[in-house]
Design a protein around this motif. Sequence first.
Motif, PDB file in Angstrom:
ATOM      1  N   THR A   1      -8.980   9.220   9.242  1.00  0.00           N
ATOM      2  CA  THR A   1      -8.052   8.987   8.140  1.00  0.00           C
ATOM      3  C   THR A   1      -7.304   7.681   8.324  1.00  0.00           C
ATOM      4  OG1 THR A   1      -6.321  10.327   9.192  1.00  0.00           O
ATOM      5  CG2 THR A   1      -7.774  11.431   7.628  1.00  0.00           C
ATOM      6  N   THR A   2      -6.960   7.338   9.553  1.00  0.00           N
ATOM      7  CA  THR A   2      -6.314   6.051   9.804  1.00  0.00           C
ATOM      8  C   THR A   2      -7.297   4.908   9.623  1.00  0.00           C
ATOM      9  OG1 THR A   2      -4.606   6.920  11.278  1.00  0.00           O
ATOM     10  CG2 THR A   2      -5.249   4.630  11.597  1.00  0.00           C
ATOM     11  N   GLU A   3      -8.502   5.072  10.119  1.00  0.00           N
ATOM     12  CA  GLU A   3      -9.486   4.001  10.010  1.00  0.00           C
ATOM     13  C   GLU A   3      -9.827   3.700   8.551  1.00  0.00           C
ATOM     14  OE1 GLU A   3     -10.812   5.515  14.340  1.00  0.00           O
ATOM     15  OE2 GLU A   3     -12.103   6.007  12.630  1.00  0.00           O
ATOM     16  N   ARG A   4      -9.799   4.727   7.708  1.00  0.00           N
ATOM     17  CA  ARG A   4      -9.988   4.503   6.274  1.00  0.00           C
ATOM     18  C   ARG A   4      -8.736   3.858   5.674  1.00  0.00           C
ATOM     19  NH1 ARG A   4     -12.647  10.320   5.340  1.00  0.00           N
ATOM     20  NH2 ARG A   4     -10.455  10.902   5.261  1.00  0.00           N
ATOM     21  N   ASP A   5      -7.576   4.392   6.040  1.00  0.00           N
ATOM     22  CA  ASP A   5      -6.326   3.911   5.474  1.00  0.00           C
ATOM     23  C   ASP A   5      -6.110   2.423   5.762  1.00  0.00           C
ATOM     24  OD1 ASP A   5      -3.715   4.277   4.204  1.00  0.00           O
ATOM     25  OD2 ASP A   5      -2.882   4.069   6.217  1.00  0.00           O
ATOM     26  N   LEU A   6      -6.475   1.982   6.955  1.00  0.00           N
ATOM     27  CA  LEU A   6      -6.257   0.591   7.353  1.00  0.00           C
ATOM     28  C   LEU A   6      -7.462  -0.300   7.071  1.00  0.00           C
ATOM     29  CD1 LEU A   6      -4.357   1.089  10.727  1.00  0.00           C
ATOM     30  CD2 LEU A   6      -3.471   0.972   8.405  1.00  0.00           C
ATOM     31  N   ALA A   7      -8.478   0.256   6.420  1.00  0.00           N
ATOM     32  CA  ALA A   7      -9.686  -0.509   6.084  1.00  0.00           C
ATOM     33  C   ALA A   7     -10.363  -1.056   7.330  1.00  0.00           C
ATOM     34  CB  ALA A   7      -9.358  -1.645   5.110  1.00  0.00           C
ATOM     35  N   ASP A   8     -10.337  -0.271   8.406  1.00  0.00           N
ATOM     36  CA  ASP A   8     -10.958  -0.701   9.658  1.00  0.00           C
ATOM     37  C   ASP A   8     -12.484  -0.701   9.568  1.00  0.00           C
ATOM     38  OD1 ASP A   8      -8.519  -1.022  10.920  1.00  0.00           O
ATOM     39  OD2 ASP A   8      -8.551   0.943  11.874  1.00  0.00           O
ATOM     40  N   GLY A   9     -13.033   0.325   8.905  1.00  0.00           N
ATOM     41  CA  GLY A   9     -14.482   0.483   8.860  1.00  0.00           C
ATOM     42  C   GLY A   9     -14.872   1.873   9.324  1.00  0.00           C
ATOM     43  N   ILE A  10     -16.170   2.124   9.386  1.00  0.00           N
ATOM     44  CA  ILE A  10     -16.720   3.415   9.803  1.00  0.00           C
ATOM     45  C   ILE A  10     -17.426   3.214  11.132  1.00  0.00           C
ATOM     46  CG2 ILE A  10     -18.344   5.261   9.244  1.00  0.00           C
ATOM     47  CD1 ILE A  10     -17.887   4.585   6.289  1.00  0.00           C
ATOM     48  N   GLY A  11     -16.994   3.969  12.128  1.00  0.00           N
ATOM     49  CA  GLY A  11     -17.563   3.812  13.459  1.00  0.00           C
ATOM     50  C   GLY A  11     -18.935   4.449  13.597  1.00  0.00           C
ATOM     51  N   PRO A  12     -19.676   4.079  14.647  1.00  0.00           N
ATOM     52  CA  PRO A  12     -21.054   4.556  14.837  1.00  0.00           C
ATOM     53  C   PRO A  12     -21.103   5.931  15.490  1.00  0.00           C
ATOM     54  CG  PRO A  12     -20.506   3.011  16.569  1.00  0.00           C
ATOM     55  CD  PRO A  12     -19.306   3.071  15.662  1.00  0.00           C
ATOM     56  N   ALA A  13     -20.574   6.949  14.806  1.00  0.00           N
ATOM     57  CA  ALA A  13     -20.498   8.284  15.399  1.00  0.00           C
ATOM     58  C   ALA A  13     -21.874   8.816  15.781  1.00  0.00           C
ATOM     59  CB  ALA A  13     -19.802   9.240  14.430  1.00  0.00           C
ATOM     60  N   GLY A  14     -22.858   8.638  14.895  1.00  0.00           N
ATOM     61  CA  GLY A  14     -24.192   9.156  15.175  1.00  0.00           C
ATOM     62  C   GLY A  14     -24.802   8.552  16.417  1.00  0.00           C
ATOM     63  N   GLU A  15     -24.736   7.228  16.535  1.00  0.00           N
ATOM     64  CA  GLU A  15     -25.308   6.558  17.703  1.00  0.00           C
ATOM     65  C   GLU A  15     -24.599   6.976  18.986  1.00  0.00           C
ATOM     66  OE1 GLU A  15     -24.641   5.193  14.826  1.00  0.00           O
ATOM     67  OE2 GLU A  15     -26.021   3.552  14.317  1.00  0.00           O
ATOM     68  N   LEU A  16     -23.269   7.103  18.919  1.00  0.00           N
ATOM     69  CA  LEU A  16     -22.517   7.516  20.105  1.00  0.00           C
ATOM     70  C   LEU A  16     -22.907   8.927  20.530  1.00  0.00           C
ATOM     71  CD1 LEU A  16     -19.079   6.027  19.061  1.00  0.00           C
ATOM     72  CD2 LEU A  16     -20.302   5.434  21.172  1.00  0.00           C
ATOM     73  N   ALA A  17     -22.972   9.843  19.575  1.00  0.00           N
ATOM     74  CA  ALA A  17     -23.324  11.221  19.903  1.00  0.00           C
ATOM     75  C   ALA A  17     -24.731  11.303  20.483  1.00  0.00           C
ATOM     76  CB  ALA A  17     -23.196  12.099  18.670  1.00  0.00           C
ATOM     77  N   ARG A  18     -25.665  10.570  19.890  1.00  0.00           N
ATOM     78  CA  ARG A  18     -27.037  10.604  20.405  1.00  0.00           C
ATOM     79  C   ARG A  18     -27.124  10.006  21.803  1.00  0.00           C
ATOM     80  NH1 ARG A  18     -28.029   9.769  14.906  1.00  0.00           N
ATOM     81  NH2 ARG A  18     -28.005   7.487  15.097  1.00  0.00           N
ATOM     82  N   ALA A  19     -26.215   9.092  22.132  1.00  0.00           N
ATOM     83  CA  ALA A  19     -26.201   8.499  23.472  1.00  0.00           C
ATOM     84  C   ALA A  19     -25.511   9.395  24.490  1.00  0.00           C
ATOM     85  CB  ALA A  19     -25.512   7.138  23.427  1.00  0.00           C
ATOM     86  N   GLY A  20     -24.920  10.498  24.006  1.00  0.00           N
ATOM     87  CA  GLY A  20     -24.251  11.427  24.914  1.00  0.00           C
ATOM     88  C   GLY A  20     -22.785  11.121  25.157  1.00  0.00           C
ATOM     89  N   VAL A  21     -22.198  10.273  24.326  1.00  0.00           N
ATOM     90  CA  VAL A  21     -20.778   9.941  24.471  1.00  0.00           C
ATOM     91  C   VAL A  21     -19.941  11.056  23.837  1.00  0.00           C
ATOM     92  CG1 VAL A  21     -18.954   8.312  23.849  1.00  0.00           C
ATOM     93  CG2 VAL A  21     -21.235   7.464  24.473  1.00  0.00           C
ATOM     94  N   PRO A  22     -19.052  11.702  24.604  1.00  0.00           N
ATOM     95  CA  PRO A  22     -18.234  12.770  24.015  1.00  0.00           C
ATOM     96  C   PRO A  22     -17.227  12.206  23.015  1.00  0.00           C
ATOM     97  CG  PRO A  22     -17.588  12.374  26.299  1.00  0.00           C
ATOM     98  CD  PRO A  22     -18.815  11.550  26.040  1.00  0.00           C
ATOM     99  N   LEU A  23     -17.082  12.891  21.870  1.00  0.00           N
ATOM    100  CA  LEU A  23     -16.189  12.446  20.806  1.00  0.00           C
ATOM    101  C   LEU A  23     -14.972  13.356  20.726  1.00  0.00           C
ATOM    102  CD1 LEU A  23     -18.761  11.658  17.962  1.00  0.00           C
ATOM    103  CD2 LEU A  23     -17.923  10.151  19.778  1.00  0.00           C
TER     104      LEU A  23
END
Length: 445
Positions: A291-313
Amino acid sequence: MSEYWCELVQTRTGIERDVVLSIEDGRIESVTPDRPVPPGASVLPGLTLPGLANAHSHAFHRALRGRTQTGTGTFWTWRDQMYQAAGRLDPDSYLALARAVYAEMALAGITSVGEFHYLHHGPDGTPYRDPNAMGYALIEAARQAGIRITLLDTCYLHGGLTADGYRPLEGVQRRFGDGGSDAWYQRWSALRGDENTRIGAAVHSVRAFAAKDDYATWAARTAGVPVHVHLSEQPAENAACVAHHGLTPTGLLDAHGFWSAHATAVHATHLTDADIAALARAGAGVCFCPTTERDLADGIGPAGELARAGVPLSLGSDSQAVIDLFEEARAVELDERLRTGQRGHFTSAALLAYATATGHRALGWADAGRIEPGALADLTTIGLDSVRLAGTVPRLATEAAVFAATASDVTHVMVGGRTIVRDGVHQLVDAVPQALTAAVHGLFG
């Protein structure tokens, strides 16, 4: 020992029905499904979940809600407004504001908060008589609101980074700084936690901590505690880091031995494939604040790539534009759909785990975030009779909660076996909306 009969319970293996939870000394003693209501047991209708973990918070940003939603601009213009609020707080006003904010979090089902804290000193940079007065105000605020806190005391030494180097702290930034990494460590090492409090640490960002400040020594001094850092929130940060250091922020931190299984990168919106690999290799996590990343127009992070790499979210409310971990959880999936044009990247169970188990782990509460014997009795119950959740099929209750519930559906919250929210009413802080109003208006006049 106390007993609770729960209509539905989310466990590691899925939804259980008619569950009796036995709780003793703040921990879950037993979890027994398919039982009638025992004599004297408290009844919790609806869906009972592990308590939610807000892994990234700036409590004082709550005062900006609505005030920064007008006009146009970027993260950097929003930051100017944020600095105005940062310059107005003292230990007493911060205690009042944070107590109300943490009570709002409790009403939203949050049982632990990671407070990324850098308002250390007076507005002109002069330390208070107790150099940790502001940090202890936050710890006391969490105690009064009944939730756990991990104080992520932040090292903030420079005012920004350009291709030419680091800028000094200016204006209100002076209250963030300790003068150097050694001085920060001296102040930080005096902080003390308790059964409700973990003391963690943070580097604000590669914009505020330079290689000359000695990342390796900082990491060695904070080894074993939760360590967080704002990372690659904005493309401008990446560009300045590459121009000055020849490395991305992730690469710079990797080169200096910063990443570990105790480390969490916050935002991580603009990462390269090599950045993702470095985080995965070290076992580090990533905290998204959609919600903050949308509010501040930061962008959309690479959640799919991180999860597939085994990075805990994990998930956070960050700027408090909204305090609703259900919204943050579903946003991970929904934003990924927007980014890729495809549906179904994360299961509801995985999204719920980001809001519970992995969030607590990122904050140093590894024995929270699950409903099983031995775990901390930190629980959140949502009603299933609101217009949002009416008609929920029990076997699909997790899906309904993640994709349709809001903070308003929370009915009952328990921390360490102690009820802090009952029937949607906070039991420790009277009239939370009025407390928020008084704190915000007291700050801005």
